[in-house]
Design an enzyme around this catalytic site. Structure first.
Site, short mmCIF file in Angstrom:
data_model
loop_
_atom_site.label_atom_id
_atom_site.label_comp_id
_atom_site.label_asym_id
_atom_site.label_seq_id
_atom_site.Cartn_x
_atom_site.Cartn_y
_atom_site.Cartn_z
N ARG A 121 21.31 -34.22 -66.34
CA ARG A 121 19.86 -33.66 -66.30
C ARG A 121 18.79 -34.30 -65.12
O ARG A 121 17.66 -34.18 -65.32
CB ARG A 121 19.03 -33.55 -67.82
N LYS A 143 13.45 -27.87 -53.47
CA LYS A 143 14.23 -26.58 -53.88
C LYS A 143 15.77 -26.69 -53.74
O LYS A 143 16.15 -27.17 -52.58
CB LYS A 143 13.85 -25.31 -53.02
N GLU A 185 11.87 -21.94 -37.90
CA GLU A 185 10.94 -22.58 -38.95
C GLU A 185 9.64 -23.52 -38.28
O GLU A 185 8.63 -23.42 -39.41
CB GLU A 185 11.92 -23.58 -39.93
N LYS A 230 4.72 -28.63 -44.40
CA LYS A 230 5.53 -28.30 -45.88
C LYS A 230 4.97 -29.04 -47.02
O LYS A 230 4.97 -28.92 -48.02
CB LYS A 230 7.03 -28.37 -45.52
N GLU A 240 6.37 -23.18 -56.82
CA GLU A 240 6.22 -21.92 -56.22
C GLU A 240 5.38 -20.89 -57.00
O GLU A 240 5.75 -19.70 -56.85
CB GLU A 240 7.58 -21.34 -55.70
N ARG A 244 2.72 -21.84 -52.37
CA ARG A 244 3.93 -22.43 -51.62
C ARG A 244 4.69 -21.05 -51.26
O ARG A 244 5.51 -21.11 -50.11
CB ARG A 244 5.02 -22.85 -52.65
N ASN A 248 7.58 -18.47 -47.23
CA ASN A 248 8.39 -17.61 -46.97
C ASN A 248 7.83 -16.47 -45.84
O ASN A 248 8.69 -15.60 -45.88
CB ASN A 248 8.34 -16.71 -48.63
N HIS A 251 10.59 -14.63 -44.39
CA HIS A 251 11.93 -14.60 -45.12
C HIS A 251 12.41 -13.35 -45.75
O HIS A 251 13.68 -13.40 -46.24
CB HIS A 251 11.74 -15.96 -46.13
N HIS A 255 16.20 -13.08 -45.05
CA HIS A 255 17.28 -13.03 -46.35
C HIS A 255 17.99 -12.00 -46.13
O HIS A 255 19.17 -11.99 -46.47
CB HIS A 255 16.63 -13.84 -47.55
N HIS A 267 20.32 -18.76 -40.24
CA HIS A 267 19.15 -18.76 -40.98
C HIS A 267 17.88 -18.32 -40.04
O HIS A 267 16.90 -17.56 -40.09
CB HIS A 267 18.94 -19.73 -41.86
#
Length: 371
Positions: A121, A143, A185, A230, A240, A244, A248, A251, A255, A267
């Site tokens: 965990r 993330k 980015e 960031k 998010e 946040r 994106n 993106h 994506h 990417h």
């Protein structure tokens, strides 16, 4: 202890440092803490030598290092590879006090973070990104995740690292095409939050042999500023739920391009096209001045990044975007700009607007770069 070029603190509970500089293996050891007797070192085959030198450093400090070699790029982010990492952790009886190190590009750090998040965990993870994309994007923010047949990063968790080490020395062997892709980015951070990044990018020559050497301050400054953007955003919104989402930018279509191309596109290349798309979408919606759209194209092209994609792929891309994890109540959502450093959300734009925006970035000869 080496002196870093820059240290950015990501606020939150827990907060952590992103250290940027050269020859930073001692920083990795410090971030692991004193209790981690065993360390799972996750890395791709191309980094065996780099992993070996880091493992030697950690063993000299009395730690047991267990290397796990994982496939390159997105091939690492599968359930099968994840299961293999879990099996190794169990075989070597890793406890809650032990740790994981992710050494590699963004896919490797995504995987290593998810391994750490799910073992017992949650155990400590130190991320050591070796690509520019990993330094300014994937390794910072907590993330983690893997891909499924349904899409990219649909299975994952938020798990903050104990620290991130951006060792610019590792960029010496990074292919120019990968360095350029990582700059996408950085461009994104400039447009959404820090306009001071944009003129700095015009001073950078991605093909220069000296761009990442100690004393070459522009790249270190760009990495630091992008990480600071960031850090500020994820410090306020780890999971998010609001702010946040601006990260994106570009993106949603990006994506979709990656998925349509079977992840053969880099990417950053896909995100570069995605940024021009949402800039055009904002212009058509009456939100963004055309001069800012032109600024997108000029800057991305000057860095050698793509700004167009294949005209015949629109139906596939639209379907992929509708499966994006940012869709809510079946409504497409796009991060757009009303000006530089003024992001907002455009929800459920009209179909003809989506199609017209795509027409402006597409053509029969587009879509041949990025692989």
């Amino acid at each position: 202890m080496p002196s870093p070029d820059r240290c950015v603190t990501v606020p939150g509970d827990p907060g952590y440092d992103v250290v940027i500089g050269h020859d930073l293996d001692p920083v990795v050891d410090r971030m692991l803490g004193t209790d981690a007797r065993r360390v799972l070192l996750v890395h791709p085959p191309a980094l065996r030598g780099r992993a070996g030198s880091l493992a030697t450093r950690l063993r000299d400090q009395g730690r047991e290092v267990v290397p796990v070699v994982v496939p390159e790029a997105e091939e690492a982010k599968t359930l099968e590879v994840l299961q293999r990492c879990w099996d190794v952790l169990g075989e070597h009886r890793f406890g809650r006090q032990d740790a994981v190190v992710g050494l590699g590009g963004g896919a490797t750090t995504d995987l290593a973070g998810f391994v750490a998040a799910t073992w017992l965990r949650g155990v400590r993870v130190v991320q050591v990104p070796t690509t520019l994309l990993g330094m300014v994007d994937a390794a910072v923010g907590g993330k983690t995740g893997i891909n499924t047949a349904a899409g990219k990063n649909l299975v994952g968790s938020f798990h903050a690292p104990a620290g991130v080490v951006c060792d610019l020395t590792t960029l010496r062997t990074l292919p120019t095409a990968d360095l350029r892709a990582g700059l996408a980015e950085v461009v994104k951070c400039g447009f959404i939050a820090d306009p001071g990044i944009l003129p700095l990018l015009t001073e950078l020559d991605p093909a220069s042999d000296r761009v990442h050497e100690p004393g070459a301050t522009v790249l270190a400054e760009l990495v630091g500023r992008a990480v600071a953007v960031k850090a500020r955003v994820v410090g306020e919104d780890l999971r998010e739920s609001g702010l946040r989402e601006i990260l994106n930018y570009g993106h949603t279509l990006g994506h979709a391009i990656e998925r349509t191309e079977g992840y053969r596109w880099r990417h950053g290349d896909a995100v570069a096209v995605g940024m021009v798309y949402v800039a055009e979408l904002a212009r058509l919606a009456g939100l963004l001045d055309p001069s800012v759209v032109d600024q997108h194209r000029r800057l991305l092209r000057s860095l050698g990044l793509p700004t167009r994609y294949r005209a015949d792929r629109w139906p596939e891309l639209l379907d992929a975007m509708r499966n994006d994890k940012k869709v809510r109540a079946d409504a497409l959502r796009f991060v757009v700009l009303t000006d530089v450093a003024r992001p907002t959300i455009l929800t459920d734009p009209a179909p003809d607007l989506l199609t017209e925006a795509y027409r402006t970035i597409s053509g029969p000869d587009a879509g041949t770069v990025g692989g």
